[in-house]
Every structure is written in structure tokens, then in C-alpha cells.
Design an enzyme around this catalytic site. Structure first.
Site, PDB file in Angstrom:
ATOM      1  N   CYS A  39       0.836  -1.210   0.000  1.00 54.48           N
ATOM      2  CA  CYS A  39       0.000   0.000   0.000  1.00 54.48           C
ATOM      3  C   CYS A  39       0.869   1.258   0.000  1.00 54.48           C
ATOM      4  O   CYS A  39       1.558   1.553   0.993  1.00 54.48           O
ATOM      5  CB  CYS A  39      -0.928  -0.022   1.208  1.00 54.48           C
ATOM      6  SG  CYS A  39      -1.792   1.531   1.531  1.00 54.48           S
ATOM      7  N   CYS A  42      -0.045   3.908   2.625  1.00 51.16           N
ATOM      8  CA  CYS A  42       0.320   3.427   3.970  1.00 51.16           C
ATOM      9  C   CYS A  42       1.772   3.784   4.297  1.00 51.16           C
ATOM     10  O   CYS A  42       2.104   4.082   5.449  1.00 51.16           O
ATOM     11  CB  CYS A  42       0.130   1.914   4.072  1.00 51.16           C
ATOM     12  SG  CYS A  42      -1.577   1.362   3.861  1.00 51.16           S
TER      13      CYS A  42
END
Length: 303
Positions: A39, A42
Site C-alpha cells: 500500500c 500506507c
């Protein structure tokens, strides 16, 4: 979460979630963070969350990270459809969705609001509960005029909470009252920068400046004679105020300063008004005497 028909790995995942999230959330605020290695967003959010939670650790905030690839059961239970997803958990329940907050400032504002509403127990809160009655004791002793004992009390509290603004302010005012000016300045110099604008610290700084003003060499009668000979001698009126203040006569000091202001507020570059405001700040905004003197000053300036 039901466990019937689950595999051993799934039961272990639930046990971890119970240990790392549910149990801590009974007394603390758990920031529950769903993420994955692949991600991109993230990777940006993770260090921000870690820094913010570290800053709030003393307030009872902890971070629990859930890798949705490794903890698919937990992610499914929370119906995670996109990441990063961030929830605040307290007493086993989600209390806020923090996903939209991506900066330190936004996250801190959200945490401050939650901590103000929830009975979260952290080291900071525990310490505050411990020192509150001790601060009240120190203030009482200081108000009674026992400066050395007040210093002793506030020094003990300061050893427990050296970054607490109320403790710093109390110790500085006690040291100033005991005429230990260098020690008081050292406490202020060592105070965290974020306490500088706190009213307790500002009051203490004013109290130190008031107490540290040199006592005029001339005697009271000599100063009064100078004023009688020249009522517009504003330097003498300020000198009179300082002499009276040094003797503990703050009413007399205020009268002298108000007399000067009434004659010419701008005299000596407005020194009388500045000195009076300093005395009032040292007294504290909640002090009944200070409120009465502010009313006198307002009546003089605005009527």
C-alpha cells in the site's frame, strides 16, 4: 467474534487481537491501523501515525497495526474495503474513524478531542491526579506567606512532574517569594518551550520580575517628600510603589501607580501602567484583589 468452526490459525489471530487491541482498549485509546506492505499511501501514513502515537503515549494512546494480508480474518470482521483505514478503539468498541486524517496536526486535534471526552487512563492522567492535591497544598502555604515551606513542597512536586506548567509556575513564584531569584530564573530557563505561553508560567515570570525589582535606596518619607514638592514627579511615584511593594503593601503600591496614571498615563513612557499590569499578572487573573484593581484601572482609563 464467534470462534465455532475456526481453524487454529484463526483462533490465534483472534487471541492476538484480544491481547493487542481489546484488552488495552479497556483503559487506553487504541489507534487501530489497517495496512499492507504493497500500500503506497500506507508508507506515507505509517511514520506519521507512529510519531503522533509516541507523542501521546503518556496520555494513554497506543498503536495497533493490522496487516490485512496476515490478518485476513480481522480485516474481514471489520469489513475493510480499502487501506489505509484507521479507527480509534475504546473499551472494545470503535469510537471514531480517523482514516481521513493524514497529517500530524489533524491526528493530534482528533486525539485531543477524544481524550477530552473519554476516561482514558495514561501515565499523564495518573500523574495529574497525584499532583493536583499537592499543588493545592503548595498554593495554600504560599498564600499564607511561608515561602521556604512552599519552595520545599513545590520542589518535591517538580521532581515528580518537571514539565507541568502549574508546577513550574508554583515553584518559580515560591522561589521568588523566598528571594531566590537565580534559582527561579534557572527553573524558567529549563522549562519546555511549549509552557512559555501558559498562564501559570506567565504569572510566575511576572511575579519574579516584581519581586526582583531593586528596593529604592531612599526611605519612604524621603520619596513622599519628593512627591509633595513636585506632584508630577512620576519617577518618584513609581519609586514609591516599588518601596511599598517591597514592604508587602500592594494596596499602597497600586494607589501610587494609579495616582501617576491619573495625572499622566504616558509619563515615563507609560511605566506606571506597565508596572501595574505586571503586578496584576503576578497576582493571577482569578485573584479577587487583582480583579478589583483591574476595575479601578479600567474606570480610570475609560471613563
Amino acid at each position: 467474534m464467534a470462534t465455532l468452526g475456526m481453524s487454529e490459525a484463526e483462533r490465534e489471530a483472534l487471541d492476538r487481537f484480544e491481547r493487542d487491541v481489546i484488552t488495552p482498549s479497556m483503559t487506553r485509546l487504541v489507534v487501530l491501523y489497517f495496512w499492507a506492505e504493497w500500500c503506497g499511501p500506507c508508507k506515507q501514513l505509517t511514520p506519521i501515525l507512529e510519531r503522533v502515537v509516541a507523542d501521546y503515549a503518556g496520555k494513554g494512546v497506543v498503536l495497533a497495526k493490522i496487516d490485512i494480508e496476515a490478518e485476513k480474518l480481522i480485516a474481514a470482521q471489520f469489513r475493510i474495503k480499502s487501506i489505509p483505514t484507521v479507527y480509534a478503539m475504546f473499551q472494545g468498541q470503535p469510537v471514531a474513524d480517523l482514516t481521513a486524517y493524514r497529517t500530524e496536526a489533524q491526528l493530534k486535534r482528533a486525539l485531543d478531542q477524544l481524550l477530552a471526552q473519554l476516561p482514558v487512563k495514561g501515565e499523564t492522567q495518573d500523574l495529574a491526579a497525584q499532583i493536583e492535591p499537592l499543588i493545592a497544598m503548595g498554593e495554600q502555604v504560599l498564600s499564607e506567606g511561608d515561602a521556604p515551606r512552599a519552595v520545599s513542597i513545590f520542589q518535591q512536586i517538580y521532581d515528580m512532574a518537571p514539565n507541568d506548567a502549574a508546577v513550574i509556575g508554583g515553584l518559580v513564584r515560591a522561589l521568588a517569594a523566598d528571594r531566590r531569584f537565580d534559582e527561579a530564573r534557572a527553573v524558567l530557563d529549563a522549562a519546555p518551550t511549549e509552557t512559555a505561553k501558559d498562564s501559570s508560567v506567565q504569572r510566575a515570570r511576572a511575579a519574579l520580575e516584581v519581586a526582583a525589582v531593586p528596593v529604592p535606596q531612599a526611605g519612604l518619607s524621603e520619596i513622599e517628600a519628593k512627591i509633595a514638592a513636585n506632584p508630577d514627579d512620576h519617577a518618584a511615584r513609581i519609586e514609591l510603589a516599588n518601596t511599598r511593594m517591597a514592604a508587602g503593601d500592594r494596596d499602597g503600591a497600586t494607589d501610587a501607580l494609579l495616582d501617576s496614571i491619573a495625572r499622566d498615563p504616558a509619563a515615563e513612557d507609560g511605566a506606571a501602567k506597565a508596572r501595574l499590569l505586571q503586578l496584576l499578572e503576578a497576582a493571577g487573573f482569578e485573584d479577587p484583589w487583582g480583579r478589583a484593581q483591574r476595575r479601578r484601572l479600567s474606570a480610570l482609563l475609560f471613563t
